[in-house]
Design a protein around this motif. Structure first.
Motif, PDB file in Angstrom:
ATOM      1  N   ARG A   1       0.852  -1.185   0.000  1.00  0.00           N
ATOM      2  CA  ARG A   1       0.000   0.000   0.000  1.00  0.00           C
ATOM      3  C   ARG A   1       0.889   1.237   0.000  1.00  0.00           C
ATOM      4  O   ARG A   1       2.063   1.174   0.370  1.00  0.00           O
ATOM      5  N   PHE A   2       0.337   2.345  -0.424  1.00  0.00           N
ATOM      6  CA  PHE A   2       1.063   3.606  -0.396  1.00  0.00           C
ATOM      7  C   PHE A   2       0.517   4.453   0.751  1.00  0.00           C
ATOM      8  O   PHE A   2      -0.691   4.637   0.872  1.00  0.00           O
ATOM      9  N   VAL A   3       1.432   4.926   1.587  1.00  0.00           N
ATOM     10  CA  VAL A   3       1.063   5.705   2.761  1.00  0.00           C
ATOM     11  C   VAL A   3       1.667   7.105   2.632  1.00  0.00           C
ATOM     12  O   VAL A   3       2.850   7.232   2.297  1.00  0.00           O
ATOM     13  N   PRO A   4       0.883   8.153   2.882  1.00  0.00           N
ATOM     14  CA  PRO A   4       1.437   9.509   2.834  1.00  0.00           C
ATOM     15  C   PRO A   4       2.563   9.670   3.858  1.00  0.00           C
ATOM     16  O   PRO A   4       2.492   9.135   4.959  1.00  0.00           O
ATOM     17  N   VAL A   5       3.604  10.393   3.482  1.00  0.00           N
ATOM     18  CA  VAL A   5       4.715  10.650   4.395  1.00  0.00           C
ATOM     19  C   VAL A   5       4.832  12.159   4.585  1.00  0.00           C
ATOM     20  O   VAL A   5       4.888  12.921   3.617  1.00  0.00           O
ATOM     21  N   GLY A   6       4.829  12.604   5.841  1.00  0.00           N
ATOM     22  CA  GLY A   6       4.853  14.026   6.148  1.00  0.00           C
ATOM     23  C   GLY A   6       6.239  14.626   6.046  1.00  0.00           C
ATOM     24  O   GLY A   6       7.250  13.933   5.948  1.00  0.00           O
ATOM     25  N   GLU A   7       6.302  15.942   6.097  1.00  0.00           N
ATOM     26  CA  GLU A   7       7.560  16.657   5.961  1.00  0.00           C
ATOM     27  C   GLU A   7       8.534  16.335   7.094  1.00  0.00           C
ATOM     28  O   GLU A   7       9.740  16.261   6.882  1.00  0.00           O
ATOM     29  N   VAL A   8       8.016  16.147   8.311  1.00  0.00           N
ATOM     30  CA  VAL A   8       8.895  15.853   9.451  1.00  0.00           C
ATOM     31  C   VAL A   8       9.580  14.501   9.252  1.00  0.00           C
ATOM     32  O   VAL A   8      10.805  14.373   9.431  1.00  0.00           O
ATOM     33  N   SER A   9       8.815  13.485   8.872  1.00  0.00           N
ATOM     34  CA  SER A   9       9.396  12.159   8.631  1.00  0.00           C
ATOM     35  C   SER A   9      10.413  12.215   7.498  1.00  0.00           C
ATOM     36  O   SER A   9      11.517  11.642   7.602  1.00  0.00           O
ATOM     37  N   LYS A  10      10.067  12.892   6.417  1.00  0.00           N
ATOM     38  CA  LYS A  10      10.982  13.025   5.278  1.00  0.00           C
ATOM     39  C   LYS A  10      12.285  13.697   5.702  1.00  0.00           C
ATOM     40  O   LYS A  10      13.384  13.263   5.336  1.00  0.00           O
ATOM     41  N   LYS A  11      12.169  14.741   6.515  1.00  0.00           N
ATOM     42  CA  LYS A  11      13.342  15.495   6.968  1.00  0.00           C
ATOM     43  C   LYS A  11      14.322  14.604   7.714  1.00  0.00           C
ATOM     44  O   LYS A  11      15.538  14.614   7.436  1.00  0.00           O
ATOM     45  N   TYR A  12      13.821  13.800   8.662  1.00  0.00           N
ATOM     46  CA  TYR A  12      14.718  13.000   9.486  1.00  0.00           C
ATOM     47  C   TYR A  12      15.221  11.753   8.771  1.00  0.00           C
ATOM     48  O   TYR A  12      16.312  11.264   9.071  1.00  0.00           O
ATOM     49  N   ILE A  13      14.448  11.241   7.819  1.00  0.00           N
ATOM     50  CA  ILE A  13      14.947  10.143   6.978  1.00  0.00           C
ATOM     51  C   ILE A  13      16.117  10.633   6.138  1.00  0.00           C
ATOM     52  O   ILE A  13      17.167   9.979   6.048  1.00  0.00           O
ATOM     53  N   GLN A  14      15.956  11.791   5.521  1.00  0.00           N
ATOM     54  CA  GLN A  14      17.016  12.361   4.686  1.00  0.00           C
ATOM     55  C   GLN A  14      18.257  12.661   5.515  1.00  0.00           C
ATOM     56  O   GLN A  14      19.384  12.416   5.080  1.00  0.00           O
ATOM     57  N   LEU A  15      18.055  13.195   6.711  1.00  0.00           N
ATOM     58  CA  LEU A  15      19.179  13.526   7.593  1.00  0.00           C
ATOM     59  C   LEU A  15      19.964  12.269   7.956  1.00  0.00           C
ATOM     60  O   LEU A  15      21.203  12.260   7.934  1.00  0.00           O
ATOM     61  N   TYR A  16      19.239  11.202   8.284  1.00  0.00           N
ATOM     62  CA  TYR A  16      19.880   9.926   8.607  1.00  0.00           C
ATOM     63  C   TYR A  16      20.634   9.368   7.400  1.00  0.00           C
ATOM     64  O   TYR A  16      21.780   8.916   7.520  1.00  0.00           O
ATOM     65  N   ARG A  17      20.020   9.425   6.238  1.00  0.00           N
ATOM     66  CA  ARG A  17      20.661   8.886   5.032  1.00  0.00           C
ATOM     67  C   ARG A  17      21.936   9.649   4.684  1.00  0.00           C
ATOM     68  O   ARG A  17      22.952   9.053   4.318  1.00  0.00           O
ATOM     69  N   GLU A  18      21.864  10.959   4.804  1.00  0.00           N
ATOM     70  CA  GLU A  18      22.993  11.792   4.373  1.00  0.00           C
ATOM     71  C   GLU A  18      24.139  11.819   5.380  1.00  0.00           C
ATOM     72  O   GLU A  18      25.315  11.847   4.980  1.00  0.00           O
ATOM     73  N   THR A  19      23.829  11.798   6.677  1.00  0.00           N
ATOM     74  CA  THR A  19      24.887  11.961   7.685  1.00  0.00           C
ATOM     75  C   THR A  19      25.385  10.645   8.275  1.00  0.00           C
ATOM     76  O   THR A  19      26.522  10.575   8.746  1.00  0.00           O
ATOM     77  N   ILE A  20      24.554   9.607   8.266  1.00  0.00           N
ATOM     78  CA  ILE A  20      24.933   8.340   8.905  1.00  0.00           C
ATOM     79  C   ILE A  20      24.995   7.184   7.913  1.00  0.00           C
ATOM     80  O   ILE A  20      26.042   6.550   7.738  1.00  0.00           O
TER      81      ILE A  20
END
Length: 298
Positions: free
Chosen positions: A177-196
């Motif tokens: 299924r496709f679930v909407p993802v909010g800006e806060v979740s997107k922000k911290y996913i990106q931060l984790y991907r880029e820095t860690i």
């Protein structure tokens, strides 16, 4: 055929015909194995095709002294499914559990967290460690998208459709299924991907797995439980919580803020609306407001 052969064929049926997950199949199999152990301990030699309702009733009485009503109901339901399969395959003409009633368990209301409690738990994450950035991102996704813990640990980078505002989730029975993802979740996913994550040594086969453990592999469900339990201790939260508590809180807060049950059902991945309706029990004040707002004789 002996019990083992029937069980293996049943497992294949659950996997291929019904598309159930490994965890679900294991649970169904455990119920049958518990019955086999009872037969062995009582020197009862009988095949699944010949076993009678009397023997199964004795087993149910035996089980009732060992587990609570909810577990007993689950075992009876699992066995009914097995014997229904035997009828489907023409091994039997009747279901010996047909007249055996499950104990009434009532509907258990899910535990929830307030927004302040969720904020406090996430704020307690130790961001001085590499795991901290990952843990914050995971908790934001658990709550922000209402995922099951199994869905969280299985999340792939290729499941992220941030431009469209969705993530693709693989739920029970491998249903997607496709679930909407909010800006806060997107922000911290990106931060984790880029820095860690981008600096991690990734184990072969897990290149697409989003959240990784220290060894560069997929996290276990148990690890997510441990992370949340430790955070609850850190902030002195006097509630018994689990990853599922974040999912329940997601649905509850949506309902309280005016979302309709059908939308919540789709986001949670519930097959039946009746599963989602449990959230209606959580906020009587909200229901009263709905009545006062929409009923013609308010």
């Amino acid at each position: 055929m002996n019990w083992t052969s029937y069980i293996k064929n049943y497992q294949s049926y659950l996997k291929i015909e019904r598309g159930l997950s490994k965890n679900t199949i294991a649970n169904y199999s455990f119920d049958i194995e518990r019955l086999c152990l009872f037969l062995e301990e009582n020197n009862i030699v009988v095949s699944p095709v010949k076993i009678t309702d009397t023997t199964l009733q004795e087993f149910v009485y035996h089980v009732s002294s060992q587990v609570n009503a909810r577990s007993q109901a689950r075992i009876i339901s699992g066995l009914k499914s097995f014997f229904s399969y035997l009828i489907f395959e023409d091994y039997r003409t009747d279901n010996p559990l047909e007249l055996i009633e499950s104990p009434k368990t009532g509907r258990k209301l899910p535990d929830t967290l307030s927004l302040l409690e969720i904020d406090a738990l996430i704020a307690a994450v130790d961001l001085s460690t590499n795991e901290g950035e990952r843990n914050r991102a995971m908790l934001e996704v658990l709550y922000g998208c209402g995922l099951r813990v199994s869905e969280l640990v299985a999340l792939k980078i290729s499941d992220l459709f941030f431009d469209e505002g969705f993530i693709k989730v693989t739920g029970k029975g491998n249903k997607q299924r496709f679930v909407p993802v909010g800006e806060v979740s997107k922000k911290y996913i990106q931060l984790y991907r880029e820095t860690i994550r981008s600096h991690s040594t990734i184990k072969k086969g897990f290149e697409d797995t989003l959240f990784l453990n220290r060894r560069g592999a997929q996290l276990t469900r148990a690890m997510i439980f441990t992370i949340i339990k430790n955070l609850a201790v850190t902030i002195g939260l006097n509630k018994k919580i689990s990853p599922h508590t974040f999912r329940h809180s997601f649905a509850t807060h949506l309902l309280e803020n005016g979302a309709d049950l059908r939308s919540i059902q789709l986001m949670l991945g519930h097959e039946s609306i009746t599963t989602t309706e449990v959230y209606l029990h959580l906020d009587r004040k909200f229901l009263a407001e709905v009545m006062n707002t929409y009923h013609p004789r308010k």
